[in-house]
Design a protein around this motif. Sequence first.
Motif, PDB file in Angstrom:
ATOM      1  N   UNK A 143      -9.735  -5.448  45.132  1.00  0.00           N
ATOM      2  CA  UNK A 143     -10.433  -5.555  46.163  1.00  0.00           C
ATOM      3  C   UNK A 143      -9.679  -5.027  47.486  1.00  0.00           C
ATOM      4  N   UNK A 144     -10.191  -4.178  48.153  1.00  0.00           N
ATOM      5  CA  UNK A 144      -9.590  -3.661  49.306  1.00  0.00           C
ATOM      6  C   UNK A 144      -9.913  -4.463  50.525  1.00  0.00           C
ATOM      7  N   UNK A 145      -8.958  -4.391  51.599  1.00  0.00           N
ATOM      8  CA  UNK A 145      -9.359  -5.047  52.730  1.00  0.00           C
ATOM      9  C   UNK A 145      -8.955  -3.984  53.849  1.00  0.00           C
ATOM     10  N   UNK A 146      -9.842  -3.612  54.799  1.00  0.00           N
ATOM     11  CA  UNK A 146      -9.518  -2.775  55.931  1.00  0.00           C
ATOM     12  C   UNK A 146      -9.898  -3.148  57.283  1.00  0.00           C
ATOM     13  N   UNK A 147      -9.372  -2.641  58.084  1.00  0.00           N
ATOM     14  CA  UNK A 147      -9.860  -3.160  59.855  1.00  0.00           C
ATOM     15  C   UNK A 147      -9.844  -1.872  60.621  1.00  0.00           C
ATOM     16  N   UNK A 148     -10.720  -1.926  61.470  1.00  0.00           N
ATOM     17  CA  UNK A 148     -10.803  -1.013  62.748  1.00  0.00           C
ATOM     18  C   UNK A 148     -10.997  -1.686  64.040  1.00  0.00           C
ATOM     19  N   UNK A 149     -10.386  -1.227  64.815  1.00  0.00           N
ATOM     20  CA  UNK A 149     -10.394  -1.687  66.132  1.00  0.00           C
ATOM     21  C   UNK A 149      -9.777  -1.003  67.468  1.00  0.00           C
ATOM     22  N   UNK A 150     -10.333  -1.346  68.587  1.00  0.00           N
ATOM     23  CA  UNK A 150      -9.916  -0.787  69.930  1.00  0.00           C
ATOM     24  C   UNK A 150      -9.471  -2.216  70.760  1.00  0.00           C
ATOM     25  N   UNK A 151      -8.461  -1.988  71.524  1.00  0.00           N
ATOM     26  CA  UNK A 151      -7.945  -3.053  72.732  1.00  0.00           C
ATOM     27  C   UNK A 151      -7.485  -2.471  73.722  1.00  0.00           C
ATOM     28  N   UNK A 152      -6.906  -3.738  74.464  1.00  0.00           N
ATOM     29  CA  UNK A 152      -6.680  -3.109  75.731  1.00  0.00           C
ATOM     30  C   UNK A 152      -5.455  -2.355  75.743  1.00  0.00           C
ATOM     31  N   UNK A 153      -4.580  -2.138  74.659  1.00  0.00           N
ATOM     32  CA  UNK A 153      -3.514  -1.212  74.688  1.00  0.00           C
ATOM     33  C   UNK A 153      -3.814   0.129  74.271  1.00  0.00           C
ATOM     34  N   UNK A 154      -5.052   0.192  73.744  1.00  0.00           N
ATOM     35  CA  UNK A 154      -5.445   1.469  73.202  1.00  0.00           C
ATOM     36  C   UNK A 154      -6.642   2.258  73.638  1.00  0.00           C
ATOM     37  N   UNK A 155      -7.445   1.396  74.414  1.00  0.00           N
ATOM     38  CA  UNK A 155      -8.568   2.130  75.081  1.00  0.00           C
ATOM     39  C   UNK A 155      -8.816   1.419  76.473  1.00  0.00           C
ATOM     40  N   UNK A 156      -9.458   2.679  77.430  1.00  0.00           N
ATOM     41  CA  UNK A 156      -9.759   2.039  78.798  1.00  0.00           C
ATOM     42  C   UNK A 156     -10.742   1.340  78.603  1.00  0.00           C
ATOM     43  N   UNK A 202      -8.314   4.288  68.952  1.00  0.00           N
ATOM     44  CA  UNK A 202      -8.659   2.967  67.880  1.00  0.00           C
ATOM     45  C   UNK A 202      -7.243   3.084  67.063  1.00  0.00           C
ATOM     46  N   UNK A 203      -7.386   1.895  66.067  1.00  0.00           N
ATOM     47  CA  UNK A 203      -6.398   1.795  65.118  1.00  0.00           C
ATOM     48  C   UNK A 203      -6.940   1.362  64.028  1.00  0.00           C
ATOM     49  N   UNK A 204      -6.531   1.681  62.730  1.00  0.00           N
ATOM     50  CA  UNK A 204      -6.954   1.472  61.492  1.00  0.00           C
ATOM     51  C   UNK A 204      -5.962   0.741  60.723  1.00  0.00           C
ATOM     52  N   UNK A 205      -6.205  -0.308  59.890  1.00  0.00           N
ATOM     53  CA  UNK A 205      -5.290  -0.879  59.038  1.00  0.00           C
ATOM     54  C   UNK A 205      -5.893  -1.241  57.706  1.00  0.00           C
ATOM     55  N   UNK A 206      -4.899  -1.283  56.798  1.00  0.00           N
ATOM     56  CA  UNK A 206      -5.205  -1.768  55.353  1.00  0.00           C
ATOM     57  C   UNK A 206      -4.550  -2.708  54.748  1.00  0.00           C
ATOM     58  N   UNK A 207      -5.103  -3.722  54.030  1.00  0.00           N
ATOM     59  CA  UNK A 207      -4.156  -4.536  52.997  1.00  0.00           C
ATOM     60  C   UNK A 207      -3.251  -5.324  53.703  1.00  0.00           C
ATOM     61  N   UNK A 208      -1.881  -5.418  53.570  1.00  0.00           N
ATOM     62  CA  UNK A 208      -1.094  -6.325  54.430  1.00  0.00           C
ATOM     63  C   UNK A 208      -1.100  -6.131  55.859  1.00  0.00           C
ATOM     64  N   UNK A 209      -1.399  -5.074  56.283  1.00  0.00           N
ATOM     65  CA  UNK A 209      -1.472  -4.669  57.712  1.00  0.00           C
ATOM     66  C   UNK A 209      -2.545  -5.321  58.520  1.00  0.00           C
ATOM     67  N   UNK A 210      -3.727  -5.673  57.695  1.00  0.00           N
ATOM     68  CA  UNK A 210      -4.763  -6.277  58.032  1.00  0.00           C
ATOM     69  C   UNK A 210      -4.374  -7.611  58.264  1.00  0.00           C
ATOM     70  N   UNK A 211      -3.887  -8.326  57.418  1.00  0.00           N
ATOM     71  CA  UNK A 211      -3.678  -9.688  57.376  1.00  0.00           C
ATOM     72  C   UNK A 211      -2.475 -10.257  58.444  1.00  0.00           C
TER      73      UNK A 211
END
Length: 443
Positions: free
Chosen positions: A1-14, A96-105
């Motif tokens: 099983x793979x876990x991944x995340x994608x996001x934008x926040x106040x540090x990365x996007x206006x 944006x930032x992309x994360x997988x597995x332990x970095x998502x947690x």
Amino acid sequence: MAVWALGINHNTAPLDLRGKFAFALDQIAPTLHGLRQSLGTSGGGAGRHPGVETAIISTCNRTEIYCAGEQPAMEHTLGWLAHSGGVSPSLLASHSYTLEDSLVARHAFRVASGLDSMVLGEAQILGQMKDAVRAAETAGALGTTLNQLFQRSFAVAKEVRTSTEIGAHSISMAAAAVRLASQLFEDLTETKVLFVGAGEMIELCATHFAAKNPKSIAIANRTLERGEKLATRFGGGVMRLADLPERLHEFDAVISCTASSLPIIGLGAVERALKKRRHRPMFMVDLAVPRDIEPEVKALGDVYLYTVDDLATVVQTAQANRQAAVAQAEAIIDAGVQSFMHWMELRSPAVGEGGVVPLIQQLNAQTDEWRALEIARAKKLLAKGEDMDAVLEALSRGLTQKMLHGTLAELRAGDAEMRAQTAQTVSRLFLRSQTKTGNHNGL
């Protein structure tokens, strides 16, 4: 099983880019449905990603998509989100930032604990995450893996807040707004304050401003009932949003935070208000994403307009006092990440093709079957009047023989090298003292 995340926040996007990806709570379910449908029908053959678990967290400071599936589909997730916001994938990728597995947690645990917030240690994000998880669960988009991830996030956040002083020195957005207003107005007791909206953030702001005893407080909201409830608490008045343009000039300070997808306070309305006020200054705070107040208002000479991003420099204070608490929190998060990854590894296909968990389930089913057979045999013997001690002796012997039959057969089979390897494994599994083995009923 793979876990991944994608996001934008106040540090990365206006702010304006974040506004394109802001989802109100009632939009989460249909949005998740669209994402899952897209993942399940993309491409053909190996390009399909059916049955993916999904969740979306959307606040003023961030929009994040969490997914779990057989194979990661980061590129498709990025393309889908870019399309939903009407921007190119390359533009979104650059912010944006992309994360997988332990970095998502690790990221989820840090977000829940307030370590990734504009206000270090703020508690509001935890409630927002819980709302997002409930919305995903109601939409049928949450499965075992993401549910486990978020429940562990909440547990880690609770431990961080109870074991450290991570939030003891934080300055909330509401407190920051009061501080800025105090710098503009010599005496806040002579100011008239208008709050636009009636949600949690406005309630928090109203609480902080009310503590300064302003001359008057008013609530403008789309529905009068909810506005009246909040106004009554602070001894203030209430108005409809439709009446706002004509009454804007009455107020010295305006704090707005609604879920509107379009600005509700325009440049023209503010210009007319300033003329009626004979250019007495107005203090305005726009805490909404997307914006409630048109950005062009900031250029007016007699208006002091602040957005959530403008407040960042105000809330980032007393950092030195919080470093010890941050270090403690990170240690708690490290332990939580290791625990979650161990849980994930147990469900990965490490034994044969099925993985450890299916093997555990098969072993439990086999032993349950053996136990049921021996109990049934013992009951028959008791019914015939056999001696109870003899029946119990036969039951225990029957169970141990069934459990050891395969092991003893393996010890007798194969060449000398194979028998030696089997003997080592059997010794490790069966010839341990009770103090070392403990209770391993769950394997």
